[in-house]
Structure formats: C-alpha cells, structure tokens
Design a protein around this motif. Structure first.
Motif, mmCIF file in Angstrom:
data_model
loop_
_atom_site.group_PDB
_atom_site.id
_atom_site.type_symbol
_atom_site.label_atom_id
_atom_site.label_comp_id
_atom_site.label_asym_id
_atom_site.label_seq_id
_atom_site.Cartn_x
_atom_site.Cartn_y
_atom_site.Cartn_z
ATOM 1 N N GLU A 156 -49.808 37.167 12.275
ATOM 2 C CA GLU A 156 -50.686 37.657 11.215
ATOM 3 C C GLU A 156 -52.016 38.134 11.773
ATOM 4 O O GLU A 156 -52.563 37.553 12.712
ATOM 5 C CB GLU A 156 -50.934 36.566 10.177
ATOM 6 N N ILE A 168 -52.184 41.318 7.399
ATOM 7 C CA ILE A 168 -51.074 42.127 7.901
ATOM 8 C C ILE A 168 -50.132 41.192 8.650
ATOM 9 O O ILE A 168 -50.564 40.462 9.547
ATOM 10 C CB ILE A 168 -51.566 43.241 8.837
ATOM 11 N N THR A 169 -48.860 41.192 8.275
ATOM 12 C CA THR A 169 -47.858 40.361 8.921
ATOM 13 C C THR A 169 -46.927 41.240 9.741
ATOM 14 O O THR A 169 -46.421 42.242 9.246
ATOM 15 C CB THR A 169 -47.044 39.572 7.873
ATOM 16 N N GLN A 171 -43.440 41.150 11.776
ATOM 17 C CA GLN A 171 -42.225 40.359 11.912
ATOM 18 C C GLN A 171 -41.723 40.358 13.354
ATOM 19 O O GLN A 171 -41.875 41.353 14.071
ATOM 20 C CB GLN A 171 -41.128 40.903 10.991
ATOM 21 N N TYR A 176 -41.599 44.869 11.983
ATOM 22 C CA TYR A 176 -41.801 45.304 10.603
ATOM 23 C C TYR A 176 -43.159 44.814 10.102
ATOM 24 O O TYR A 176 -43.540 43.669 10.323
ATOM 25 C CB TYR A 176 -40.674 44.768 9.704
ATOM 26 N N SER A 178 -46.039 44.232 6.985
ATOM 27 C CA SER A 178 -46.265 44.077 5.558
ATOM 28 C C SER A 178 -47.715 43.647 5.352
ATOM 29 O O SER A 178 -48.341 43.073 6.240
ATOM 30 C CB SER A 178 -45.304 43.050 4.955
ATOM 31 N N VAL A 179 -48.245 43.927 4.151
ATOM 32 C CA VAL A 179 -49.639 43.614 3.827
ATOM 33 C C VAL A 179 -49.665 42.755 2.581
ATOM 34 O O VAL A 179 -48.993 43.041 1.591
ATOM 35 C CB VAL A 179 -50.457 44.901 3.588
ATOM 36 N N LYS A 180 -50.486 41.701 2.639
ATOM 37 C CA LYS A 180 -50.697 40.845 1.458
ATOM 38 C C LYS A 180 -52.136 40.950 1.041
ATOM 39 O O LYS A 180 -53.031 41.047 1.846
ATOM 40 C CB LYS A 180 -50.413 39.383 1.788
#
Length: 180
Positions: A156, A168-169, A171, A176, A178-180
């Motif tokens: 992260e 921002i994660t 994987q 890959y 992803s944003v939270k």
C-alpha cells in the motif's frame, strides 16, 4: 377537354423549408465544443485526485518499462533486483529510476526533457502532500518487487493532502492497482 397552357408565372413553386445536412453538422460540432469547454470548467476533482491519477499512470509506466527492458538473459546468475525499474517515495514526491544500486533517474514521458525525480517544481512533486509506502519495483515479468524480493502480499501507498486520504494498493504477482 381543354388544356391550359401553363406559364412560369402561373405555376406556384412549393419551397420546402428545412436544414441542410451541412448546417446540422456545423451546429452539432459547435454544441460539442461548447459542452466540452463547459465540462472542463466545472470539473470538481481535488488536487489529491489529480496526483493519485498521475501516480497510478507512473506506476503503470514503471511496470511497462520493466516488461519492455528485455534484460533477462536466461542465466541462473541474472540479478532481477539490479535489472529492474523502481519508484521511490519522498515526503511529498516520488521518483522513478532504473537499477537499485545506481538509481539512474528516468526521463519524463510527457514530452519534456526533465527527469521523473523527487524535486520541487517537477511533475511528481506536490507541496503539502504526505506519501508513505515502501519503494516498489517491477521485474522483467512485471511482478512487483518490495524489500528486495518478489511481493507475495499486497503493498500500500498512502497519500494525504489537507484532510483527504487515498490508499493505492498494488497486488502481488500481477501488479494490479486499486484506489480506496
């Protein structure tokens, strides 16, 4: 039967009133231009959203650089850590470099001659931003490298600007994002 001879003066011409295709195309183009200008003026995205979007693109760019480098020679002595591309995070900026030992800074792909380095005035710098996260690299297969080895858990990167926070994660194995 009587036929009357018609003259031009006695013939009534029915004129249809309509728009031509060219006129319609011009109107549609003008409306499209005006609406695009209006939409760009009412964009309400924050500075942090813009910065996160740029960072996501730069992470993908780093992964693409690693995939396209083609450094793997098939030998067992190949050093994938040395022959990889990395993102290093500073207090309020980040830089992209090749080769963890020499840290050769990469040129900006946006067309300027500047480097993607962590310094004030660069595209990768935002005053007042706080970034926390481990440096991340990508090997010749595009796999994330964290702490000197292939990542096997998600990584992260936390970005804080004013009262907003985004995470921002990345994987493992695929990279890959992803944003939270």
């Amino acid at each position: 039967m009587f036929y009357r001879k018609r003259t031009f003066s006695s013939v009534r011409m029915d004129v249809k009133r309509a728009f031509t295709l060219l006129e319609l195309v011009v109107v549609v183009v003008l409306v499209a231009i005006l609406s695009s200008v209006a939409v760009s003026k009412i964009h309400t995205g924050s500075k942090l959203d813009e910065y996160v979007y740029n960072l996501l693109n730069d992470i993908r760019y780093t992964q693409i650089l690693a995939l396209s480098y083609d450094a793997y020679d098939g030998s067992t002595s190949f050093d994938q850590i040395k022959n990889s591309y990395y993102l290093n995070f500073g207090t309020n900026c980040y830089s992209i470099f090749f080769n963890k030992s020499t840290q050769e800074i990469i040129n900006d792909y946006m067309g300027s001659n500047s480097k993607l380095e962590c310094k004030q005035g660069s595209r990768t710098y935002l005053d007042g931003l706080a970034i926390t996260g481990n440096p991340i690299g990508f090997d010749y297969l595009g796999r994330p490298i964290i702490s000197g080895g292939i990542a096997n858990t998600p990584s992260e990167i936390t970005l804080k600007y004013n009262s907003e926070e985004k995470i921002i994660t990345i994987q493992p194995y695929t990279g890959y994002l992803s944003v939270k």
